[in-house]
Scaffold this active site. Structure first.
Site, PDB file in Angstrom:
ATOM      1  N   ARG A  77      75.233 120.200 -14.362  1.00  0.00           N
ATOM      2  CA  ARG A  77      74.055 120.409 -13.525  1.00  0.00           C
ATOM      3  C   ARG A  77      74.303 121.574 -12.573  1.00  0.00           C
ATOM      4  O   ARG A  77      75.405 121.709 -12.003  1.00  0.00           O
ATOM      5  CB  ARG A  77      73.765 119.160 -12.675  1.00  0.00           C
ATOM      6  CG  ARG A  77      72.971 118.092 -13.411  1.00  0.00           C
ATOM      7  CD  ARG A  77      71.565 118.588 -13.750  1.00  0.00           C
ATOM      8  NE  ARG A  77      70.805 117.649 -14.554  1.00  0.00           N
ATOM      9  CZ  ARG A  77      70.783 117.618 -15.894  1.00  0.00           C
ATOM     10  NH1 ARG A  77      71.496 118.475 -16.601  1.00  0.00           N
ATOM     11  NH2 ARG A  77      70.019 116.740 -16.540  1.00  0.00           N
ATOM     12  N   GLU A 131      65.938 126.021 -11.876  1.00  0.00           N
ATOM     13  CA  GLU A 131      65.685 126.434 -13.263  1.00  0.00           C
ATOM     14  C   GLU A 131      64.206 126.666 -13.484  1.00  0.00           C
ATOM     15  O   GLU A 131      63.403 125.837 -13.049  1.00  0.00           O
ATOM     16  CB  GLU A 131      66.209 125.367 -14.228  1.00  0.00           C
ATOM     17  CG  GLU A 131      67.721 125.287 -14.199  1.00  0.00           C
ATOM     18  CD  GLU A 131      68.311 124.266 -15.179  1.00  0.00           C
ATOM     19  OE1 GLU A 131      67.556 123.656 -15.951  1.00  0.00           O
ATOM     20  OE2 GLU A 131      69.532 124.087 -15.160  1.00  0.00           O
ATOM     21  N   HIS A 163      70.057 126.293 -20.269  1.00  0.00           N
ATOM     22  CA  HIS A 163      70.102 124.823 -20.345  1.00  0.00           C
ATOM     23  C   HIS A 163      69.971 124.349 -21.803  1.00  0.00           C
ATOM     24  O   HIS A 163      69.055 123.609 -22.152  1.00  0.00           O
ATOM     25  CB  HIS A 163      68.984 124.219 -19.470  1.00  0.00           C
ATOM     26  CG  HIS A 163      69.268 122.785 -19.078  1.00  0.00           C
ATOM     27  ND1 HIS A 163      68.944 122.257 -17.851  1.00  0.00           N
ATOM     28  CD2 HIS A 163      69.849 121.756 -19.751  1.00  0.00           C
ATOM     29  CE1 HIS A 163      69.297 120.992 -17.794  1.00  0.00           C
ATOM     30  NE2 HIS A 163      69.842 120.661 -18.933  1.00  0.00           N
TER      31      HIS A 163
HETATM   32  N1  LIG Z   1      73.466 120.901 -20.149  1.00  0.00           N
HETATM   33  C1  LIG Z   1      72.822 119.934 -20.723  1.00  0.00           C
HETATM   34  O1  LIG Z   1      71.860 120.148 -21.461  1.00  0.00           O
HETATM   35  C2  LIG Z   1      73.253 118.521 -20.517  1.00  0.00           C
HETATM   36  C3  LIG Z   1      73.788 118.150 -19.332  1.00  0.00           C
HETATM   37  N2  LIG Z   1      74.172 116.846 -19.146  1.00  0.00           N
HETATM   38  C4  LIG Z   1      74.724 116.488 -17.861  1.00  0.00           C
HETATM   39  O2  LIG Z   1      76.116 116.279 -17.994  1.00  0.00           O
HETATM   40  C5  LIG Z   1      76.570 115.390 -16.979  1.00  0.00           C
HETATM   41  C6  LIG Z   1      77.492 114.343 -17.566  1.00  0.00           C
HETATM   42  O3  LIG Z   1      76.824 113.559 -18.534  1.00  0.00           O
HETATM   43  P1  LIG Z   1      77.530 112.259 -19.161  1.00  0.00           P
HETATM   44  O4  LIG Z   1      78.945 112.548 -19.446  1.00  0.00           O
HETATM   45  O5  LIG Z   1      76.643 111.790 -20.255  1.00  0.00           O
HETATM   46  O6  LIG Z   1      77.423 111.289 -17.930  1.00  0.00           O
HETATM   47  P2  LIG Z   1      78.391 110.058 -17.560  1.00  0.00           P
HETATM   48  O7  LIG Z   1      77.633 109.243 -16.598  1.00  0.00           O
HETATM   49  O8  LIG Z   1      78.913 109.425 -18.789  1.00  0.00           O
HETATM   50  O9  LIG Z   1      79.600 110.770 -16.800  1.00  0.00           O
HETATM   51  C7  LIG Z   1      79.532 111.272 -15.525  1.00  0.00           C
HETATM   52  C8  LIG Z   1      80.848 110.972 -14.863  1.00  0.00           C
HETATM   53  O10 LIG Z   1      80.897 111.652 -13.623  1.00  0.00           O
HETATM   54  C9  LIG Z   1      81.682 110.855 -12.762  1.00  0.00           C
HETATM   55  N3  LIG Z   1      81.521 111.241 -11.372  1.00  0.00           N
HETATM   56  C10 LIG Z   1      80.573 110.885 -10.490  1.00  0.00           C
HETATM   57  N4  LIG Z   1      80.814 111.414  -9.288  1.00  0.00           N
HETATM   58  C11 LIG Z   1      81.945 112.138  -9.418  1.00  0.00           C
HETATM   59  C12 LIG Z   1      82.711 112.917  -8.527  1.00  0.00           C
HETATM   60  N5  LIG Z   1      82.358 113.068  -7.256  1.00  0.00           N
HETATM   61  N6  LIG Z   1      83.836 113.518  -8.995  1.00  0.00           N
HETATM   62  C13 LIG Z   1      84.207 113.374 -10.278  1.00  0.00           C
HETATM   63  N7  LIG Z   1      83.514 112.627 -11.165  1.00  0.00           N
HETATM   64  C14 LIG Z   1      82.401 112.031 -10.742  1.00  0.00           C
HETATM   65  C15 LIG Z   1      81.201 109.463 -13.057  1.00  0.00           C
HETATM   66  O11 LIG Z   1      82.112 108.491 -12.609  1.00  0.00           O
HETATM   67  C16 LIG Z   1      81.065 109.505 -14.561  1.00  0.00           C
HETATM   68  O12 LIG Z   1      82.226 109.030 -15.202  1.00  0.00           O
HETATM   69  C17 LIG Z   1      75.301 114.854 -16.331  1.00  0.00           C
HETATM   70  O13 LIG Z   1      75.022 115.587 -15.169  1.00  0.00           O
HETATM   71  C18 LIG Z   1      74.229 115.163 -17.344  1.00  0.00           C
HETATM   72  O14 LIG Z   1      72.965 115.253 -16.760  1.00  0.00           O
HETATM   73  C19 LIG Z   1      74.100 115.923 -20.129  1.00  0.00           C
HETATM   74  C20 LIG Z   1      73.580 116.253 -21.351  1.00  0.00           C
HETATM   75  C21 LIG Z   1      73.068 117.588 -21.639  1.00  0.00           C
HETATM   76  O1  LIG Z   2      70.395 115.225 -20.949  1.00  0.00           O
HETATM   77  C1  LIG Z   2      70.579 115.978 -19.983  1.00  0.00           C
HETATM   78  O2  LIG Z   2      71.033 115.627 -18.878  1.00  0.00           O
HETATM   79  C2  LIG Z   2      70.208 117.385 -20.111  1.00  0.00           C
HETATM   80  O3  LIG Z   2      70.469 118.131 -19.207  1.00  0.00           O
HETATM   81  C3  LIG Z   2      69.459 117.824 -21.284  1.00  0.00           C
HETATM   82  O4  LIG Z   2      68.261 118.381 -20.815  1.00  0.00           O
HETATM   83  P1  LIG Z   2      67.066 118.709 -21.834  1.00  0.00           P
HETATM   84  O5  LIG Z   2      66.617 117.417 -22.424  1.00  0.00           O
HETATM   85  O6  LIG Z   2      67.636 119.605 -22.869  1.00  0.00           O
HETATM   86  O7  LIG Z   2      65.997 119.344 -21.016  1.00  0.00           O
END
Ligand SMILES: NC(=O)C1=CN([C@@H]2O[C@H](COP(=O)(O)OP(=O)(O)OC[C@H]3O[C@@H](n4cnc5c(N)ncnc54)[C@H](O)[C@@H]3O)[C@@H](O)[C@H]2O)C=CC1
Ligand SMILES: O=C(O)C(=O)COP(=O)(O)O
Length: 530
Positions: free
Chosen positions: A232, A261, A280
């Site tokens: 993010r 964004e 993104h």
């Molecule tokens: N670029 C994109 O299109 C996408 C971005 N994302 C983003 O990726 C991130 C991670 O997604 P997931 O792994 O599925 O989530 P998840 O919930 O499985 O993992 C997130 C982890 O961050 C940890 N966390 C929370 N606060 C923290 C801190 N202060 N320091 C260190 N760790 C901390 C949590 O304990 C958790 O284990 C989310 O922000 C999600 O929105 C996810 C999918 C696509």
């Molecule tokens: O799943 C997430 O957290 C993402 O950031 C993916 O975003 P999007 O569905 O590709 O707009």
């Protein structure tokens, strides 16, 4: 018929199940702004979004029929969760469907930043054959710091090992034991910043993670660090990063996400030779988009059809084994709450839910939400109270919810008792699930009974005297009220007693008033458990 609005580009194949459902109409209108959404949202029961649509409190306010917002992806920072909870709108996401895709994009970015792929591509297609400017580094033998070892972070760590990298991981929930099992070094943010060669962030954006990498971290950072952010915008302070790159502390950065964004045209990342960007795209693969759309469509259908569902973001998750145990009691808990709320006189100040027997061994919080829903919905309306907002509404009305547990159930394997207190009265009801018979009310105040908690009931308190049952039957019969079942409960022979009648159709106020005039009949109350 349920109406579902899809306001972001979501895979058609993924939402096929919704489109094929006989009881659902799907409208696809991607790209609407807030005003346009406010204008039309009133007719929809569900809204499906990705990350573009900002689902604001204003949109929810206009969404009078809105029951669920489905996020086809992970992050829900584009949805005002507080407003959703207050309005009882369930927010669900699809947490698993894009994990691998985003992990792979992280590697695409990490390799690109290590080998200057985008910069080299530009020059090459521009007609220059420049092999000197783009000497890269290997991943092998480098240390990768992973901030956030959740779904994506863990997959990144796993694959990084195949590249021959050493992994340092930080996550508030990462234990020494798990780190060891994964073959990574449990570290602090400071450790990672000072020692890693590459760093990638995989946390949500929260007040705690906002700018978790900022000037103080760049000041002590290992020189030559390469940084990836596919999580993010805002986890890494964008301005501090540009400074650090310009000062030579950071050798390169790859960002898929931005604090705002899309970024403004003059955003410093966009023209920086050492910072590469994608719009993104982390979750943007055919596979991930299908996966998340399928997951979210299934859950939205379940919610609309009032079936059990998973992945609610504004409700604590219920592990499958707990759900299996509690699910049969959800309907009973709600009916008990509704039953006793119709008995109590005066404003309810306290709801006590007591669990006895096996039930006391699991986390009963989800069930308590149903009980509280039952209590509140009698006054607030069933469509206004659901399991997402019931605790919030109770708190808002200063109704204290107390939970008690006892591992011993006196007469049944499991029971739950709901006690309501007002300034002037205390009333209670106990229910259980009888094997082979289903839900039963087994005690009302201090009287043992055996009543199915459903339909129109009449609760009568009377003195245990001969003839009273006949009188009640005759009076109701004369008024065309058909009695389906009758149960009598008493403490002592000849003492106070209660009678619970199930009637086919509700008795009018006049009939209830007539009942109370019968000899030895003290009170009569109609209770609706439809
Ligand atoms: N670029 C994109 O299109 C996408 C971005 N994302 C983003 O990726 C991130 C991670 O997604 P997931 O792994 O599925 O989530 P998840 O919930 O499985 O993992 C997130 C982890 O961050 C940890 N966390 C929370 N606060 C923290 C801190 N202060 N320091 C260190 N760790 C901390 C949590 O304990 C958790 O284990 C989310 O922000 C999600 O929105 C996810 C999918 C696509
Ligand atoms: O799943 C997430 O957290 C993402 O950031 C993916 O975003 P999007 O569905 O590709 O707009």
């Amino acid at each position: 018929m349920f109406k579902v609005l899809v306001s972001d580009p979501i895979s058609d194949l993924g939402i096929q199940k919704l489109m094929d459902a006989d009881d659902v109409i799907v409208d696809k209108k991607p790209g609407l702004n807030e005003d346009e959404l406010v204008a039309i949202i009133g007719q929809y029961d569900a809204l499906l979004v990705r990350s573009q649509t900002r689902v604001t409190a204003r949109i929810m306010e206009a969404g009078k029929a809105l029951k669920v917002i489905g996020r086809a992806g992970v992050g829900v920072d584009n949805i005002d969760l507080e407003a959703a909870t207050q309005r009882g709108i369930i927010v669900i996401n699809a947490p698993d469907g894009n994990t691998i895709t985003t992990c792979e994009h992280t590697f695409a970015m990490m390799m690109s930043v290590a080998r200057h792929i985008p910069q080299a591509y530009h020059k090459t297609v521009g007609g220059e054959w420049d092999r000197k400017s783009f000497v890269g580094v290997e991943l092998r033998g480098k240390t990768l710091g992973v901030l956030g070892m959740g779904r994506i972070g863990s997959e990144v760590a796993k694959r990084a090992k195949a590249f021959g990298m050493e992994i340092m991981g930080y996550d508030p929930f990462l234990t020494e034991e798990r780190a060891e099992k994964m073959g990574i070094r449990l570290s602090s943010v400071d450790d990672i910043v000072r020692n890693a060669d590459f760093m990638t962030v995989h946390t949500p954006l929260t007040p705690e993670t906002r700018h978790m990498i900022s000037r103080p971290q760049f000041e002590v950072m290992k020189k030559g660090m390469r940084i990836v952010n596919c999580a993010r915008g805002g986890i890494i302070d964008e301005h501090a990063l540009v400074e650090a790159v310009d000062q030579g502390i950071v050798a390169g950065a790859a960002f898929d996400v931005f604090e705002i964004e899309p970024p403004a045209a003059d955003h410093p990342f966009l023209k920086h030779p050492k910072i590469i960007v994608t719009p993104h795209l982390g979750a943007s693969t055919v596979e991930a988009q299908e996966n998340v759309a399928i997951d979210v469509s299934e859950q939205v259908l379940n919610i609309l059809r009032e079936q059990p569902f998973m992945n609610a973001v504004n409700m604590p998750p219920i592990p499958a084994d707990v759900l299996n145990k509690l699910q049969p009691y959800f309907g009973l808990g709600e009916k008990l709450g509704s039953f006793v709320s119709q008995l109590i006189e005066g404003a309810v100040e306290e709801i006590t839910v007591s669990y006895a027997g096996d039930l006391a061994e699991v986390d009963t919080q989800p069930l308590t939400r149903y009980v509280v829903r039952g209590v509140l919905s009698h006054h607030l309306g069933k469509d206004q109270v659901n399991v997402v907002n019931s605790m919030h509404l109770a708190k808002e009305r200063h109704v204290n919810v107390v939970v008690q547990k006892s591992h011993v159930a006196r007469d049944f394997t499991n029971s739950l008792t709901v006690v309501l207190k007002s300034k002037t009265a205390t009333r209670q009801v106990t229910g259980t699930m009888l094997t082979g018979y289903g839900p039963r009310i087994v005690q009302i105040d201090r009287f043992p009974v055996d009543v199915a908690p459903e339909g129109n009931l009449i609760l009568i308190s009377h003195n245990d005297k001969p003839g009273i049952i006949g009188n009640v039957g005759t009076l109701l019969g004369n008024n065309n009220v058909n009695i389906a079942t009758m149960q009598v409960g008493r403490e002592l022979v000849g003492g106070a007693a209660i009678m619970v009648l199930t009637v086919d159709k509700g008795a009018s106020k006049e009939v209830i008033a007539e009942l109370v005039k019968l000899p030895d009949l003290n009170k009569a109350k109609e209770i609706n458990l439809l």
